[in-house]
Design a protein around this motif. Structure first.
Motif, mmCIF file in Angstrom:
data_model
loop_
_atom_site.group_PDB
_atom_site.id
_atom_site.type_symbol
_atom_site.label_atom_id
_atom_site.label_comp_id
_atom_site.label_asym_id
_atom_site.label_seq_id
_atom_site.Cartn_x
_atom_site.Cartn_y
_atom_site.Cartn_z
ATOM 1 N N CYS A 1 49.704 39.857 9.912
ATOM 2 C CA CYS A 1 49.634 38.749 8.956
ATOM 3 C C CYS A 1 49.481 37.450 9.755
ATOM 4 O O CYS A 1 50.292 37.150 10.628
ATOM 5 C CB CYS A 1 50.902 38.718 8.109
ATOM 6 N N ARG A 8 49.878 34.508 8.880
ATOM 7 C CA ARG A 8 50.855 33.494 8.512
ATOM 8 C C ARG A 8 52.148 33.607 9.330
ATOM 9 O O ARG A 8 52.749 32.606 9.686
ATOM 10 C CB ARG A 8 51.145 33.651 7.015
ATOM 11 N N CYS A 9 52.560 34.846 9.645
ATOM 12 C CA CYS A 9 53.895 34.988 10.238
ATOM 13 C C CYS A 9 53.933 35.644 11.614
ATOM 14 O O CYS A 9 54.997 35.776 12.203
ATOM 15 C CB CYS A 9 54.807 35.747 9.273
ATOM 16 N N GLY A 65 56.934 39.127 9.121
ATOM 17 C CA GLY A 65 57.119 39.359 7.684
ATOM 18 C C GLY A 65 57.364 38.044 6.970
ATOM 19 O O GLY A 65 58.156 37.221 7.435
ATOM 20 N N CYS A 66 56.645 37.825 5.875
ATOM 21 C CA CYS A 66 56.818 36.599 5.095
ATOM 22 C C CYS A 66 56.420 36.878 3.643
ATOM 23 O O CYS A 66 56.058 37.998 3.303
ATOM 24 C CB CYS A 66 55.963 35.474 5.684
ATOM 25 N N CYS A 86 52.765 38.308 3.122
ATOM 26 C CA CYS A 86 52.477 39.712 3.435
ATOM 27 C C CYS A 86 53.514 40.649 2.825
ATOM 28 O O CYS A 86 53.614 41.807 3.226
ATOM 29 C CB CYS A 86 52.376 39.914 4.941
HETATM 30 ZN ZN ZN Z 1 53.375 37.449 6.776
#
Ligand code: ZN
Length: 376
Positions: A283, A285-286, A306-307, A310
């Motif tokens: 992901c 983003r994270c 993990g966010c 996702c």
């Molecule tokens: Zn994420």
């Protein structure tokens, strides 16, 4: 599919279109004491809401409409029924398989969307530039066999559809035999194998060959008769693309030999083998830098966290990695005298016509697209 009138029929059409747009694989319509409930399966997860979408009366209308679309018996309410229909979309047509089951509260309908994946172009598949160039060149030559291998769900059909789509723009006669047709392409004559109706792969292939094809896509080669016919066709001016059940390039040879194709025919007809698999993408983003692995590898690599984006898995989407081999004249020569043995690993690694999995994996790892653990 979407009629001018009839609220219930239009509602069903919207429900199906919504599910397809969400990328759902299945749509469930369940009758319960408080009304009609809907569940959709997206990325393997069954999503539902506690409120019914309408009354049980509406449920009956929806099920009836499904029966009409499938040309099923509307009056039969107490027996399981199966059928199918198709949903037209802009670029492709999604085929829907329907299963109806009587339950104590009424008929439960489960709709499975076949090939509910966007038709991708060759460039969008994610092949490395070298494999892509070789694949294009092989396809443009207009004859010989291109064999795809890989596990179920590794995107082999998607690759073949992309190749068909590319060829569809030229003045060629394109046919496909599949089990079943997953994605409808308007420019191609597609036939679904139906063994119960006596329409098996050999029967379909035999007929298709009499229809003056230039390009033949065979969903899978799994019997001796089709295997021999298909590679013979590839020898006589047809472009064949197909899959066999194997994990990698070398195993593909073993599988084709196992299906009774002799080494000489194969050496003359086979042009390219591509093995593919999908690996989870981190992901964006994270993901964070994996210090420990970065120190070992001597370049920056990432690991999942993990966010919300996702769903706390740390991954989002999948990346394609492949292994490919183009049959060069010297490889053909050694294949012809091989007596049905697969080429040795050393032989492949020495050849410039061979691209191993490791190349694509290393490249994705360096780009921070995948984690180190995905390389195993
Ligand atoms: Zn994420």
């Amino acid at each position: 599919f979407r009629p001018e009138t009839g609220q219930e029929a239009q509602f069903l059409a919207s429900l199906i279109e919504y599910s397809i747009a969400q990328g759902a694989s299945d749509l469930h319509l369940l009758p319960r004491h408080d009304g009609s409930h809907v569940k959709i399966r997206v990325n393997g997860e069954l999503l539902s809401r506690s409120e019914p979408i309408g009354s049980l009366e509406l449920h009956k209308y929806l099920v009836n409409r499904i029966k009409v679309l499938c040309s099923m018996d509307i009056t039969a309410r107490c027996k399981p029924q199966e059928g199918s229909f198709s949903v037209p979309a802009q670029e492709f047509c999604c085929s829907v398989r329907v299963s109806l089951m009587p339950t104590v509260q009424g008929e439960k309908a489960v709709l499975r969307f076949m090939g509910n994946s966007k038709l991708l172009s060759l460039e969008q598949l994610g092949f490395d530039t070298e494999t892509l160039a070789r694949l294009r060149e092989t396809a443009d030559s207009g004859e010989g066999a291109i064999v795809f291998v890989g596990a179920t769900g590794s995107g082999k059909s998607t690759s073949m559809y992309a190749l068909l789509k590319k060829l569809a723009s030229s003045n060629l006669s394109l046919v496909s035999v599949e089990d079943p047709v997953e994605l409808y392409l308007p420019e191609i004559s597609q036939t679904s194998v139906d063994e119960r109706a006596g329409l098996d792969y050999p029967t379909c292939l035999r007929s298709v060959l009499r229809q003056d094809p230039d390009v033949i896509m065979l969903g899978e080669i799994r019997d001796e008769v089709s295997a021999k016919m298909a590679f013979q066709a590839a020898l006589t001016g047809h472009l064949l693309m197909t899959t066999v059940h194997a994990r990698d390039v070398r195993e593909a040879f073993l599988r084709v030999f196992g299906l009774g194709v002799d080494a000489v025919s194969l050496s003359q007809s086979l042009k390219m083998v591509i093995a593919q698999r999908l690996v989870p993408k981190l992901c964006e983003r994270c993901k964070v830098v994996d210090l420990q692995e970065s120190n070992i590898l001597d370049f920056e690599c990432y690991k999942p966290v993990g966010c919300v984006i996702c769903d706390y898995t740390g991954f989002s989407g999948q990346a394609l990695v492949c292994e490919s081999l183009v049959l060069t004249p010297d490889l053909r020569e050694s294949l012809a005298i091989s007596k049905g043995e697969m080429p040795s690993a050393e032989r492949l690694e020495d050849s410039s016509a061979y691209i191993p999995y490791s190349r694509g994996i290393q490249s994705l790892l360096r780009q921070g697209v995948i984690e180190k653990a995905a390389c195993l």
